[in-house]
Write a protein that holds these residues in place. Structure first.
Motif, mmCIF file in Angstrom:
data_model
loop_
_atom_site.group_PDB
_atom_site.id
_atom_site.type_symbol
_atom_site.label_atom_id
_atom_site.label_comp_id
_atom_site.label_asym_id
_atom_site.label_seq_id
_atom_site.Cartn_x
_atom_site.Cartn_y
_atom_site.Cartn_z
ATOM 1 N N GLN A 111 -42.955 83.905 60.849
ATOM 2 C CA GLN A 111 -43.435 85.510 61.477
ATOM 3 C C GLN A 111 -45.216 84.958 61.265
ATOM 4 O O GLN A 111 -46.306 85.329 62.177
ATOM 5 N N LEU A 112 -45.567 84.079 60.426
ATOM 6 C CA LEU A 112 -47.116 84.160 60.948
ATOM 7 C C LEU A 112 -46.734 82.635 61.888
ATOM 8 O O LEU A 112 -48.385 82.777 62.199
ATOM 9 N N LEU A 113 -46.389 81.965 61.445
ATOM 10 C CA LEU A 113 -46.619 80.147 63.056
ATOM 11 C C LEU A 113 -46.591 81.600 64.146
ATOM 12 O O LEU A 113 -47.731 80.557 64.720
ATOM 13 N N ALA A 114 -45.144 82.226 64.184
ATOM 14 C CA ALA A 114 -45.786 82.438 65.878
ATOM 15 C C ALA A 114 -46.930 83.280 65.691
ATOM 16 O O ALA A 114 -47.454 83.109 67.048
ATOM 17 N N GLU A 115 -47.147 84.229 65.064
ATOM 18 C CA GLU A 115 -48.802 84.436 65.002
ATOM 19 C C GLU A 115 -49.708 83.648 65.406
ATOM 20 O O GLU A 115 -51.226 83.401 65.923
ATOM 21 N N ILE A 116 -49.530 82.509 64.168
ATOM 22 C CA ILE A 116 -51.326 80.992 64.735
ATOM 23 C C ILE A 116 -50.913 80.785 66.165
ATOM 24 O O ILE A 116 -51.976 80.827 66.736
ATOM 25 N N PHE A 117 -49.856 80.493 66.934
ATOM 26 C CA PHE A 117 -49.233 79.758 68.331
ATOM 27 C C PHE A 117 -50.309 81.076 68.882
ATOM 28 O O PHE A 117 -50.636 80.523 69.714
ATOM 29 N N THR A 118 -50.313 82.099 68.424
ATOM 30 C CA THR A 118 -50.261 83.160 69.867
ATOM 31 C C THR A 118 -52.288 82.996 69.770
ATOM 32 O O THR A 118 -52.789 83.472 70.694
ATOM 33 N N THR A 119 -52.920 83.010 68.451
ATOM 34 C CA THR A 119 -54.332 83.115 68.145
ATOM 35 C C THR A 119 -54.569 81.450 69.194
ATOM 36 O O THR A 119 -55.556 82.443 69.535
ATOM 37 N N ILE A 120 -54.240 80.541 68.835
ATOM 38 C CA ILE A 120 -54.054 79.152 69.586
ATOM 39 C C ILE A 120 -54.297 79.515 71.147
ATOM 40 O O ILE A 120 -55.617 78.926 71.279
ATOM 41 N N ASP A 121 -53.031 80.074 71.450
ATOM 42 C CA ASP A 121 -52.648 80.112 72.678
ATOM 43 C C ASP A 121 -54.425 81.589 73.355
ATOM 44 O O ASP A 121 -54.744 80.988 75.085
ATOM 45 N N LEU A 122 -54.703 81.897 72.580
ATOM 46 C CA LEU A 122 -55.859 83.220 73.237
ATOM 47 C C LEU A 122 -57.725 82.558 73.023
ATOM 48 O O LEU A 122 -58.109 82.767 73.856
ATOM 49 N N ILE A 123 -57.413 81.181 71.801
ATOM 50 C CA ILE A 123 -58.826 80.331 71.958
ATOM 51 C C ILE A 123 -58.836 79.500 72.956
ATOM 52 O O ILE A 123 -59.906 79.403 73.555
ATOM 53 N N LEU A 124 -57.551 78.952 73.517
ATOM 54 C CA LEU A 124 -57.110 78.189 74.392
ATOM 55 C C LEU A 124 -57.667 79.044 76.155
ATOM 56 O O LEU A 124 -58.170 78.143 76.710
ATOM 57 N N ASP A 125 -57.765 79.537 75.665
ATOM 58 C CA ASP A 125 -58.471 80.642 77.241
ATOM 59 C C ASP A 125 -59.363 80.378 77.372
ATOM 60 O O ASP A 125 -60.303 80.601 78.444
ATOM 61 N N TYR A 126 -60.192 80.488 76.998
ATOM 62 C CA TYR A 126 -61.823 79.824 76.219
ATOM 63 C C TYR A 126 -61.903 78.376 76.997
ATOM 64 O O TYR A 126 -63.197 77.973 76.732
ATOM 65 N N GLY A 127 -60.755 77.274 77.704
ATOM 66 C CA GLY A 127 -60.947 76.438 77.689
ATOM 67 C C GLY A 127 -61.923 75.762 76.621
ATOM 68 O O GLY A 127 -61.275 75.589 75.667
#
Length: 370
Positions: free
Chosen positions: A195-211
């Motif tokens: 569960q935590l790993l899935a949330e970390i993936f989502t957070t990294i995904d959002l950070i990468l949206d800023y290039g």
């Protein structure tokens, strides 16, 4: 990576995350509220709070320099009900300090309720999120790694996700507080907590949206891509792989990582049509097409061998989508096949074509011929 449509895309993603979690967080709040006994008689009052009531609550907790469980529950529901309630609370200077004080206190029940308050408060606009980041960011980031409580940890991560997706102002504050480094570290070290790993993936995904605004190419190549490509396949995981590779121009990868990505993508090609992995399959095709075009023929050989091992027929893959009228994915596949045919060693290609002559057997949708 950044474009004029970026704010709209980020807002759509933010809304998607918000609605996905709203029911979950409301259920959590109901559990807490039910445990308080007398509050069960006040359900209607809690779930119908006006801006004036929020203003009164904010002023009262500021004056008392403390918030009890009832205050926190009311604020949490109030923040969920409208953006106006959030804005009203933020205008009361010092009110957020009280929530943060309870959040960092020693009472675990109140701490969770305060975390819910901050999470719902972060559903506000960019200005609101910047303020939440300034007052609570360092604590939220620290708690992710130090608190042995999955529920509280996930609430903290959700709050950070809301702030990161609100815009560059809050994301910049969080970056200065070490959020990116912490999430990259957690990405590599989190084990036995899906569960935590899935949330970390989502957070990294959002950070990468800023290039590359808040993350370096070195971090992407050394930390993010190898971890994401060797983890259990998921939509967040393959999105991270695609965005990361895009930012590195699909280059600077070691051979082991390349083959991890290859195996990850092949896994989505062998899933049955209609299995719910449409988005993942498109991303897998784009990743494979770019990597094959950028790398040597040995990667093509490994891909073709992987198709044989997993009983994947490229013609069947295309034709199943063609029959379903999925024009977009058919275009992606034709582009991918062109890269594969143009890069692969002739001997390897001819060997595969004896098993599956996809060049001759493709059934191209009529809509693509017009």
């Amino acid at each position: 990576m950044l474009s004029t449509s970026e704010p709209k895309i980020r807002e759509l993603k933010r809304n998607e995350l918000r609605w996905e979690r709203q029911l979950h967080r409301k259920t959590d709040l109901d559990i807490n509220r039910a445990g308080l006994g007398e509050m069960l008689r006040e359900v209607q009052d809690i779930e119908n709070l006006s801006c004036a009531e929020i203003k009164g609550l904010a002023s009262r907790i500021k004056r008392r320099k403390h918030a009890d469980a009832k205050d926190l529950l009311k604020l949490s529901y109030g923040f969920q009900q409208s953006a106006e309630n959030i804005s009203e609370f933020i205008r009361i200077t010092g009110a957020i300090n009280v929530i943060v004080k309870v959040f960092t206190g020693s009472d675990s029940d109140l701490q969770q309720l305060a975390a819910e308050c901050l999470c719902n408060l972060s559903l506000g606009d960019e200005v609101c999120c910047e303020k939440v980041a300034m007052f609570a960011g360092t604590y939220l980031i620290t708690f992710i790694e130090t608190v042995n409580n999955t529920r509280l940890t996930c609430t903290c991560v959700w709050t950070l996700q809301n702030m990161i997706s609100s815009g560059a102002k809050a994301a910049k504050v969080l970056h200065s507080q070490g959020s990116v480094a912490r999430f990259c570290h957690l990405l590599k070290t989190t084990r036995n907590n899906d569960q935590l790993l899935a949330e970390i993936f989502t957070t990294i995904d959002l950070i990468l949206d800023y290039g590359l605004l808040f993350i370096s190419q070195e971090t992407i190549v050394v930390d993010i891509i190898p971890t994401a490509s060797s983890s259990t396949p998921s939509l967040s995981g393959i999105r991270i792989i695609y965005k990361s590779l895009f930012l590195t121009n699909f280059e600077t990868l070691d051979r082991n990582t390349l083959h991890d990505i290859l195996n990850n993508c092949i896994g989505y090609l062998k899933t049955e049509l209609g299995s719910g992995y449409y988005a993942e399959r498109i991303l897998a095709i784009r990743i494979l097409g770019n990597l094959i075009a950028k790398n040597d023929r040995s990667l093509c050989e490994a891909f073709l061998a992987g198709c044989q091992k997993n009983d994947i027929l490229l013609s069947s893959l295309f034709n199943s989508h063609s029959e379903a009228g999925e024009i977009a994915i058919c275009r992606e596949l034709l582009w991918f096949y062109g890269n594969l045919f143009g890069t692969a060693n002739e001997t390897d290609m001819q060997k595969y074509l004896k098993r599956d002559n996809f060049v001759e057997n493709l059934i191209v949708p009529r809509a693509m011929l017009n």
